[in-house]
Design a protein around this motif. Structure first.
Motif, short mmCIF file in Angstrom:
data_model
loop_
_atom_site.label_atom_id
_atom_site.label_comp_id
_atom_site.label_asym_id
_atom_site.label_seq_id
_atom_site.Cartn_x
_atom_site.Cartn_y
_atom_site.Cartn_z
N GLN A 150 30.76 11.12 19.31
CA GLN A 150 30.96 10.22 18.18
C GLN A 150 30.48 8.80 18.45
O GLN A 150 30.81 7.88 17.71
CB GLN A 150 32.44 10.21 17.77
N SER A 187 45.44 15.02 10.79
CA SER A 187 46.43 14.19 11.48
C SER A 187 47.55 15.01 12.12
O SER A 187 47.81 16.14 11.73
CB SER A 187 47.05 13.12 10.56
N ASN A 221 38.65 11.52 6.09
CA ASN A 221 37.91 10.30 6.39
C ASN A 221 38.59 9.46 7.46
O ASN A 221 37.95 8.91 8.36
CB ASN A 221 37.73 9.49 5.11
N ASN A 222 39.93 9.40 7.39
CA ASN A 222 40.70 8.64 8.39
C ASN A 222 42.15 9.13 8.34
O ASN A 222 42.99 8.53 7.67
CB ASN A 222 40.63 7.14 8.10
N VAL A 225 45.13 6.53 9.10
CA VAL A 225 45.33 5.46 8.11
C VAL A 225 45.88 6.02 6.81
O VAL A 225 46.72 5.40 6.15
CB VAL A 225 44.00 4.73 7.86
N ASN A 226 45.43 7.22 6.44
CA ASN A 226 45.82 7.80 5.15
C ASN A 226 47.03 8.74 5.24
O ASN A 226 47.28 9.49 4.31
CB ASN A 226 44.63 8.55 4.55
N ARG A 238 43.88 6.61 -1.74
CA ARG A 238 42.77 7.46 -1.31
C ARG A 238 42.73 8.74 -2.16
O ARG A 238 41.65 9.19 -2.55
CB ARG A 238 42.95 7.81 0.18
#
Length: 715
Positions: A150, A187, A221-222, A225-226, A238
């Protein structure tokens, strides 16, 4: 000027990237680069994603899951349109138009990023699939590899692009989409949309609603955070963005999108719903059995990583009803929170082809909270009883005497109140403390009770029922040394026990400590000029309760030892049987000897026997072979018992060790404040309490017929 130069260089790189298929064929790309890309592509095909291993009881009911990544495999047909278009709309609108790389989007993002505009990724779902597979599968335990997969570099992006192009030649779009949705993280170690649907909404993936699918699509996407539990406002924002993108992509009506935006997130309360990732998930009763399954498979050659990522289906021999009764009985006798007192019961089914472990229970719950009486130590199966089995080991002396022909179960044995061994005292008659087993040359002892048998003698069968110490040391002398006796213990079932050291741990040949640098087989066995340590018949050393139970199964199986197995069968992620390396069964003593020994042990629960009170307390009326044991200072106690249907060993001991005995003040009232515990009390009561319930409704079966050859001495 610098930005202009950068854009010119970038444009050249992107043009080269767009010509990848042609350039590769023409040999423009170096062989080394091609080999690297080909190997990575091969890794994507050959390294399967980690899956959840499932453990079941003997009926197929799930009891535990083992995993490093919580993932529920999802097929193409399970991905509904809501999930499909939510993801495509927000992550890769031209998914069905490009060949793995969206060069138009890449150029747009590159220009924006280089000129200082909004940072844009422009990776297609195919490219994201490649990156996520490398991070979450290929390099999941390799931090440097994950970092390389990455890193923000042109070289990495170009390699990723070429792999994506290759991937599109091998898989169709739906296969790529399905693959991506099976590897991406949502997550909290939740991987793949199947696990996410269950963990976030407690629903199967095919039943995801549009707003649910939008929430999950927005997470990739994240994920941190989400996270809808930590950041519900951000997760809502989101999700609503995804709904808008679906409208833009003409996959959702604007009115429906506005209605969905008004709905709550709808995730399960308190955090994601996912099973425990180890044997704690088996619960306070079944956790010890799950732990034994894990230990057994690791011993058979499976690696821990394979076990926790292989997606195996493991069907065990656990009988949950029997295990429950064993747990209830163990906890009835000793409270789960009682400090430094463990009470265990291990049950094994006899047989000449298999010895199936039926139950592994303890008064303590299996778990991580010590203040609530929980532990993850394998108390019923491991070598954790450091106090010893006591006189239950007299079974091995009796068996060795029968095998040597120096006694039969009707042979009269002298039973003096006090005895100094002329064999094990180094040829003298002086009585002195025995000291550490490896150093002592003197051995003298007395009996725990006042026997005064008629004529000062009793038969071996009577001695097994009443357990005078002096009779069995005398029997050791008849055998000649402890060699055949310690080997008999190993043969009948105490395999790991006899291989452990005097502390119950692994032998360390480099240690200067005599309790650590030799196995029990060595420590108690004979050496040149010394016939061995006679205290072995009194069981002073650490042992496994499960192995002691298996001794009962071996005797009740006509002398056939089999490994105590917890397995019915193992299949891999594709449903194919997996062979498990298990030791073959062995005829370790003649069948006639085993049958006669069982009869020799059949009087322990009769009037005058050491377990009579416990058996009588549950109105026991079945034939049973049994032997109690109590160690020095009443520090631990055992009961070994078996019927033709089931064998078991109950043990009460101090799991933390330390000096002192155990105090018995009645069922449920056992502590460490006095010294009056005996094998006929808590252990026998635990065994009979459980077995009377487990065998209820089953026909009483007779013990095997004895062989006249082993009834008396002098063969």
């Amino acid at each position: 000027m610098l930005k202009l130069i950068g854009l010119c260089v970038l444009a050249g790189v992107l043009v080269a990237g767009m010509l990848f298929p042609v350039a590769g064929a023409a040999g423009v790309i170096s062989n080394q680069a091609s080999e690297t890309v080909d190997k990575t592509s091969s890794d994507l095909a050959d390294i399967p994603p980690p899956l959840v291993t499932t453990i079941t009881d003997n009926t197929g009911k799930q009891i535990a899951t083992l995993y490093k990544q919580y993932r529920i495999p999802t097929t193409e047909t399970q991905i509904n349109d809501a999930m499909k278009w939510a993801l495509i709309s927000v992550e890769d609108k031209r998914f069905y138009e490009h060949n793995g790389v969206d060069w138009k989007g890449t150029l747009r993002a590159a220009v924006s990023n280089t000129t200082g505009g909004d940072t844009q990724g422009a990776s297609t779902l195919t490219q994201q699939y490649v990156k996520n597979y490398l991070i979450n599968v290929v390099y999941r335990d390799d931090k440097p590899g994950q970092k390389r997969a990455q890193e923000q570099s042109v070289a990495r992006k170009l390699k990723e692009a070429r792999i994506a192009i290759q991937l599109e030649t091998k898989l169709n779009k739906m296969q790529i989409l399905t693959g991506y949705l099976n590897v991406v993280e949502f997550s909290r170690e939740i991987y793949g949309v199947g696990a996410a649907a269950n963990a976030y909404f407690n629903t199967p993936v095919e039943k995801l609603s549009v707003p649910q699918a939008a929430l999950l699509a927005g997470l990739v996407n994240n994920p941190a955070v989400n996270d809808p539990w930590k950041n519900p406002a951000k997760a809502t924002e989101r999700r609503n963005l995804v709904l808008d993108r679906m409208v833009d992509n003409q996959k959702l009506a604007k009115a429906d999108a506005e209605r969905f935006k008004g709905e709550p997130l709808g995730v399960v309360e308190g955090g994601p719903k996912k099973p425990a990732s180890n044997c704690v998930g088996a619960g306070p009763e079944n956790g010890f059995f799950c732990q034994y399954v894990e230990d057994y498979l690791l011993k058979s050659g499976m690696t821990l990583d394979d076990l926790y990522t292989g997606g195996y289906q493991i069907k065990t021999t656990l009988d949950e009803r029997a295990n429950h009764e064993a747990k209830v009985s163990a906890e009835t006798q000793v409270k789960k929170t009682q400090d430094n007192v463990a009470n265990t019961l291990s049950l094994v089914k006899p047989g000449k082809n298999r010895h199936e472990v039926v139950a592994l229970a303890a008064n303590r719950d299996y778990g991580l909270h010590a203040d609530q009486g929980q532990t993850t130590f394998a108390l019923p199966s491991g070598v954790y009883n450091t106090g010893g089995a006591g006189s239950a080991y007299k079974v091995f002396t009796a068996a060795a005497a029968l095998e040597a022909g120096v006694a039969g179960i009707n042979t009269p044995l002298p039973v003096p109140d006090f005895y100094t061994s002329s064999v094990f005292a180094g040829g003298g008659n002086k009585c002195a403390p025995t000291g550490p087993p490896l150093r002592s040359r003197w051995y003298c002892l007395g009996n725990a009770g006042d026997y005064n048998p008629a004529g000062g003698v009793m038969s071996l069968q009577q001695a097994l029922a009443t357990s005078p110490n002096t009779a069995f040391v005398n029997l050791e002398e008849k055998v000649g040394s402890t060699g055949p006796i310690v080997e008999m213990a190993r043969k009948l079932g105490m395999r790991d026990t006899m291989a452990s050291n005097l502390g119950g741990g692994t032998v360390d040949p480099k240690s200067d400590n005599p309790g650590a640098n030799a196995s029990q087989l060595q420590a108690f066995g004979p050496r040149p000029g010394w016939p061995g340590n006679a205290s072995f018949t009194l069981g002073p050393a650490p042992l496994s309760g499960l192995e002691l139970a298996n001794v009962g199964a071996t005797i009740m199986s006509g002398g056939v030892w089999c490994p105590p197995t917890p397995l019915t069968g193992v299949t891999d992620r594709d449903g194919k049987p997996v062979p498990v390396k298990e030791s073959p069964c062995e005829q370790v003593v003649p069948e006639g000897l085993a049958n006669t020994l069982a009869v020799g042990m059949s009087k322990d629960s009769s009037p005058g026997g050491t377990s009579f009170a416990a058996a009588n307390g549950v109105r026991w009326n079945r034939p049973v072979m049994g032997k109690t044991g109590t160690t020095q200072s009443n520090g631990s106690g055992t009961y070994l018992g078996a019927t033709p249907q089931l064998a078991g060993a109950a043990m009460v001991f101090r799991p933390k060790g330390g000096n002192g005995g155990l105090c018995y003040l009645g069922p449920g009232n056992v502590n460490t404040r006095c010294e009056n515990m005996f094998g006929g009390k808590t252990p026998a009561q635990t065994w009979f309490g459980a077995m009377s319930k487990i065998l209820e409704g089953q026909e009483p079966l007779p013990l095997p017929a004895p062989d006249p050859k082993y009834m008396g001495a002098g063969r």
